[in-house]
Design a protein around this motif. Structure first.
Motif, PDB file in Angstrom:
ATOM      1  N   CYS A  38       0.846  -1.191   0.000  1.00  0.00           N
ATOM      2  CA  CYS A  38       0.000   0.000   0.000  1.00  0.00           C
ATOM      3  C   CYS A  38       0.884   1.244   0.000  1.00  0.00           C
ATOM      4  CB  CYS A  38      -0.899   0.005   1.233  1.00  0.00           C
ATOM      5  SG  CYS A  38      -1.853   1.529   1.396  1.00  0.00           S
ATOM      6  N   CYS A  41      -0.112   3.592   3.471  1.00  0.00           N
ATOM      7  CA  CYS A  41       0.340   3.287   4.833  1.00  0.00           C
ATOM      8  C   CYS A  41       1.558   2.357   4.859  1.00  0.00           C
ATOM      9  CB  CYS A  41      -0.799   2.667   5.642  1.00  0.00           C
ATOM     10  SG  CYS A  41      -1.174   0.970   5.158  1.00  0.00           S
ATOM     11  N   CYS A  60      -6.271  -1.867   0.477  1.00  0.00           N
ATOM     12  CA  CYS A  60      -5.413  -2.148   1.623  1.00  0.00           C
ATOM     13  C   CYS A  60      -6.260  -2.657   2.794  1.00  0.00           C
ATOM     14  CB  CYS A  60      -4.680  -0.869   2.023  1.00  0.00           C
ATOM     15  SG  CYS A  60      -3.700  -1.030   3.521  1.00  0.00           S
ATOM     16  N   CYS A  63      -5.525   0.410   5.957  1.00  0.00           N
ATOM     17  CA  CYS A  63      -6.053   1.773   5.869  1.00  0.00           C
ATOM     18  C   CYS A  63      -7.199   1.882   4.880  1.00  0.00           C
ATOM     19  CB  CYS A  63      -4.942   2.767   5.526  1.00  0.00           C
ATOM     20  SG  CYS A  63      -4.423   2.732   3.797  1.00  0.00           S
TER      21      CYS A  63
HETATM   22 ZN   LIG Z   1      -2.803   1.098   3.501  1.00  0.00          ZN
END
Ligand SMILES: [Zn+2]
Length: 345
Positions: A38, A41, A60, A63
């Motif tokens: 991701c 994050c 993701c 997040c």
């Molecule tokens: Zn993420």
């Protein structure tokens, strides 16, 4: 298959990319070679996956940020199946003469001509990036000029374009070339060396306004590495090359076309194939201000003919993330595609 596992025939291609899911898996492996990560994050792992109308979305698990599989590629926001794009890229980068939109529409069984046209248009945009590093450097370079267009027959009316083009091509020697030449000479009592001991390396082509010494020298300076051996005809415009640091080998006995043929065989072959391509695929009708884009396409395919995978990934916009700004620029309207008028597709 070539050594990197890239398909080199249509049946191999079909086995490698049998459906949209296979294309999506390839896309994902190209974008995240070490598995999905991701970019919001930094989490790495198996994302949620779901289909939207235009792409596969990877979400993701931490997040919940969504990433489109085709974001940043030439296929971004498309409604055309990935497999169609993959076929297009394959045909465009591996078929020597290139594709017309009509041929392409028929081959892929596309219902609308506009879809075929748009796909080719976008794939071609990945081919027109000028290559800026200089060739030569360890290999002699043949430099010459030719005229493109202006010789189509059977058309009494209309404008007949005739544009000057200058080209430079590396003359590379096969690794086993010397050995083969020695064997051949031994077997043939010291006659001429066997053919095919040399092959064309990288190519550069450029539209020029004329054959002034300034134009010729500027082209060599911008495209051929300093210190390289440069072969040219006897044209006076090249006289300044030794002062620029090149090992200049002009044709001494000018006048006889056969001498020029023997002195510059590689670039003459390139020009001949270029003219055939322009006549065959584009019917010779390319206006001078569009010609450079076609030369760039020709050079792109020529320089990657031994690296089909690189060419394939480049036109799809997968080669490297650093390519994306170039695509953005290409589609922002700063750059107008030569075929956008619909005349030369
Ligand atoms: Zn993420």
């Amino acid at each position: 298959m070539d050594i990197r596992g890239f398909p080199t025939t249509l049946p191999e291609f079909q086995r490698a990319f049998p459906d949209d899911a296979a294309c999506a898996a390839y896309l994902e492996s190209m974008r995240w070679p070490g598995g999905f990560g991701c970019n919001a994050c930094g989490w790495q792992g198996e994302p949620y996956r779901f289909n939207t109308r235009s792409s596969i979305v990877l979400r993701c698990r931490i997040c919940k940020k969504n990433t489109s599989l085709t974001a940043g590629t030439v296929m971004e926001k498309t409604h055309t199946p990935l497999s169609v794009w993959f076929w297009g890229a394959y045909l465009m980068t591996t078929q020597t003469p290139g594709q017309s939109a009509l041929q392409f529409q028929r081959q892929l069984g596309l219902r609308r001509y506009e879809t075929a046209f748009t796909i080719l248009h976008k794939l071609r945009a990945g081919m027109v990036r000028p290559e800026r590093d200089r060739i030569g450097g360890g290999h002699p370079v043949e430099v010459d000029e030719c005229y493109v267009g202006g010789e189509t027959r059977g058309e009494g009316r209309g404008v007949h374009y005739r544009t000057a083009v200058i080209g430079a091509v590396e003359v590379r020697t096969r690794k086993d070339g010397d050995e083969r030449a020695t064997q051949w000479k031994a077997a043939h009592n010291g006659g001429l060396p066997a053919k095919k001991l040399v092959y064309a390396g990288r190519l550069r082509l450029q539209v020029i306004a004329g054959r002034s010494a300034d134009t010729l020298k500027t082209f060599v300076d911008g495209n051929v590495a300093p210190g390289a051996t440069v072969l040219t005809d006897g044209c006076g415009g090249y006289k300044g090359l030794p002062r620029m640091g090149y090992d200049h080998r002009p044709l001494v006995l000018a006048g006889d076309p056969e001498n020029a043929e023997a002195h510059l065989p590689m670039i003459h072959l390139v020009f001949s194939n270029l003219k055939t391509w322009i006549l065959g695929t584009h019917h010779g009708r390319i206006a001078p201000y569009h010609l450079q884009a076609y030369l760039n396409e020709y050079v792109f395919r020529f320089n990657r003919r031994f690296y089909p995978m690189t060419a394939f990934n480049s036109v799809l916009g997968l080669a490297a993330r650093s390519v994306s700004p170039t695509y953005a620029q290409l589609y922002s309207g700063e750059w107008e595609h030569p075929a956008s008028g619909g005349k030369a597709a």
